[in-house]
Design an enzyme around this catalytic site. Structure first.
Site, PDB file in Angstrom:
ATOM      1  N   GLU A 176     -40.449  44.658 -71.209  1.00 40.66           N
ATOM      2  CA  GLU A 176     -41.527  45.466 -70.639  1.00 40.66           C
ATOM      3  C   GLU A 176     -42.660  45.635 -71.662  1.00 40.66           C
ATOM      4  OE1 GLU A 176     -39.236  48.060 -67.256  1.00 40.66           O
ATOM      5  OE2 GLU A 176     -39.327  48.919 -69.262  1.00 40.66           O
TER       6      GLU A 176
ATOM      7  N   CYS B 212     -48.867  48.111 -75.805  1.00 37.26           N
ATOM      8  CA  CYS B 212     -47.650  48.220 -76.602  1.00 37.26           C
ATOM      9  C   CYS B 212     -46.770  47.034 -76.228  1.00 37.26           C
ATOM     10  CB  CYS B 212     -46.971  49.552 -76.281  1.00 37.26           C
ATOM     11  SG  CYS B 212     -45.385  49.764 -77.102  1.00 37.26           S
TER      12      CYS B 212
ATOM     13  N   CYS C 124     -32.560  45.233 -78.311  1.00 37.31           N
ATOM     14  CA  CYS C 124     -32.708  45.531 -79.740  1.00 37.31           C
ATOM     15  C   CYS C 124     -31.329  45.642 -80.385  1.00 37.31           C
ATOM     16  CB  CYS C 124     -33.480  46.837 -79.914  1.00 37.31           C
ATOM     17  SG  CYS C 124     -33.877  47.209 -81.634  1.00 37.31           S
TER      18      CYS C 124
ATOM     19  N   CYS D 284     -30.525  52.650 -82.468  1.00 38.64           N
ATOM     20  CA  CYS D 284     -30.932  54.041 -82.690  1.00 38.64           C
ATOM     21  C   CYS D 284     -30.391  54.880 -81.519  1.00 38.64           C
ATOM     22  CB  CYS D 284     -32.449  54.159 -82.780  1.00 38.64           C
ATOM     23  SG  CYS D 284     -33.159  53.113 -84.060  1.00 38.64           S
TER      24      CYS D 284
ATOM     25  N   CYS E 230     -32.589  56.141 -78.475  1.00 41.10           N
ATOM     26  CA  CYS E 230     -33.507  55.191 -77.834  1.00 41.10           C
ATOM     27  C   CYS E 230     -32.809  54.445 -76.705  1.00 41.10           C
ATOM     28  CB  CYS E 230     -34.008  54.207 -78.890  1.00 41.10           C
ATOM     29  SG  CYS E 230     -34.913  52.827 -78.195  1.00 41.10           S
TER      30      CYS E 230
ATOM     31  N   CYS F  69     -42.320  56.414 -75.294  1.00 38.57           N
ATOM     32  CA  CYS F  69     -41.611  55.943 -76.475  1.00 38.57           C
ATOM     33  C   CYS F  69     -40.086  55.971 -76.284  1.00 38.57           C
ATOM     34  CB  CYS F  69     -42.004  56.890 -77.607  1.00 38.57           C
ATOM     35  SG  CYS F  69     -41.719  56.226 -79.189  1.00 38.57           S
TER      36      CYS F  69
HETATM   37 FE1  SF4 Z   1     -34.678  49.332 -81.488  1.00 42.56          FE
HETATM   38 FE2  SF4 Z   1     -35.125  51.550 -80.091  1.00 42.56          FE
HETATM   39 FE3  SF4 Z   1     -34.457  51.722 -82.671  1.00 42.56          FE
HETATM   40 FE4  SF4 Z   1     -36.904  50.760 -81.924  1.00 42.56          FE
HETATM   41  S1  SF4 Z   1     -36.102  52.854 -81.631  1.00 42.56           S
HETATM   42  S2  SF4 Z   1     -35.519  49.907 -83.476  1.00 42.56           S
HETATM   43  S3  SF4 Z   1     -36.347  49.673 -80.013  1.00 42.56           S
HETATM   44  S4  SF4 Z   1     -33.147  50.919 -81.010  1.00 42.56           S
END
Ligand code: SF4
Length: 337
Positions: free
Chosen positions: A90, A103, A110, A114, A117, A328
């Site tokens: 996206e 963005c 990923c 995190c 996220c 975000c």
């Molecule tokens: Fe990956 Fe999300 Fe951490 Fe960014 S915030 S590095 S997209 S897991």
């Protein structure tokens, strides 16, 4: 078929020479791709018919339209692109008073995991090529109105340094879009060897996802801390000059009770002392099944006021596109469904 969009001038020149075409056709191709933004070989009328036919038989231009979109009540737009081998990413377009920012995603999913996220929950599904990255920027409907690019969508940009640096070359080179690198910001959790390479090989702004100044607490929400501590990331950044046109900023998502106390504010101030930088405080978008909670506006304001009073420029970032899951950390390819 291999795409030409995303190739550097050197690569385009090599390609045309390998096809037996004149060397200068490489420059013409770059002009058509990046300046005139051609979407087909037919449009490249100053290249000989034979040249266009040869190119068409061996390559594709590489432009692909988004396959779905959603529009927020605040004007933010989110697009879904198909990339690689049956993967999706996206891209978010954020119009503002005097700027329009895109963005972009750099990976499908990923690896960084995190905890706060939603993209992290997707897992990793592949690197984006420079073609995929440049195509996001060129193929959204509002492309020509863009003033800024932020590499903050799906993925950790510095875990795909090759694709990221190549796309930046195309955006900033004279043969490409000719943009100032100061219109571009690349974010990272702080992968050290690549961070150094990025700082040395580009002039773009840098945004570090910090989120907690206390290592032992940061590693609970950001596994990267175990490999490269935030202290070592800051120590590295301090070796470079961010006091002039080039900017380093620190992203700090505020979670109620977790990183919003005076202890955290003091630690953060100490960590960043001596560094010419700014801090962006970001409101967390809590969902019913999330263990993280939204921080109150008062807490965010007092955190900001404390840092500002101690000489660190700090802003509270306005949240955009929450209603379409474009804010975000919310990119999970929901447009696919
Ligand atoms: Fe990956 Fe999300 Fe951490 Fe960014 S915030 S590095 S997209 S897991």
């Amino acid at each position: 078929m291999e795409a030409l969009l995303g190739k550097s001038l050197d690569e385009l020149t090599q390609i045309v020479q390998d096809l037996g075409l004149p060397k200068f056709t490489g420059k013409q191709l770059a002009q058509w791709l990046y300046v005139k933004r051609a979407t087909s070989f037919d449009q490249m009328t100053n290249i000989s018919l034979k040249g266009r036919q040869l190119l068409e038989q061996n390559y594709c231009v590489g432009r692909t339209e988004p396959i779905a979109e959603a529009i927020s009540t605040d004007g933010t737009k989110k697009y879904l692109f198909a990339v690689g081998d049956n993967q999706f990413v996206e891209t978010v377009y954020i119009p503002d008073d005097d700027r329009a920012t895109i963005c972009v995603s750099t990976q499908a999913g990923c690896k960084m995991g995190c905890k706060f996220c939603m993209t992290g929950t997707l897992g990793f599904h592949g690197q984006l090529t420079a073609t995929d990255i440049v195509n996001q920027i060129f193929s959204i409907p509002d492309s020509l109105s863009l003033t800024n690019v932020v590499y903050m969508g799906e993925g950790e940009p510095l875990d795909n340094l090759t694709g990221v640096l190549k796309s930046i070359e195309i955006l900033t080179a004279d043969y490409g879009c000719g943009w100032s690198p100061h219109r571009i910001t690349v974010s990272s959790v702080g992968i050290l060897p690549e961070l150094q390479q990025f700082i040395e090989q580009s002039e773009c702004h840098l945004a570090i996802s910090l989120h907690n100044p206390i290592g032992i607490e940061r590693q609970e929400i950001m596994p990267i801390e175990k490999r490269y501590s935030i202290q070592s990331v800051i120590d590295t950044i301090k070796h470079y000059d961010f006091s002039h046109q080039r900017r380093v900023s620190f992203e700090y998502i505020m979670f109620a009770g977790l990183n919003d106390t005076q202890r955290h504010a003091t630690k953060l101030k100490n960590l960043l002392s001596g560094l010419h930088c700014r801090v962006n405080l970001i409101r967390y978008h809590s969902s019913p099944d999330s263990p993280f909670k939204t921080c109150s506006q008062e807490k965010m304001e007092s955190f900001r006021d404390y840092l500002s009073a101690n000489g660190i420029t700090t802003t509270i970032r306005r949240s955009r596109g929450e209603d379409i899951q474009a804010a975000c950390g919310m990119l999970v390819n929901s447009l696919k469904n």
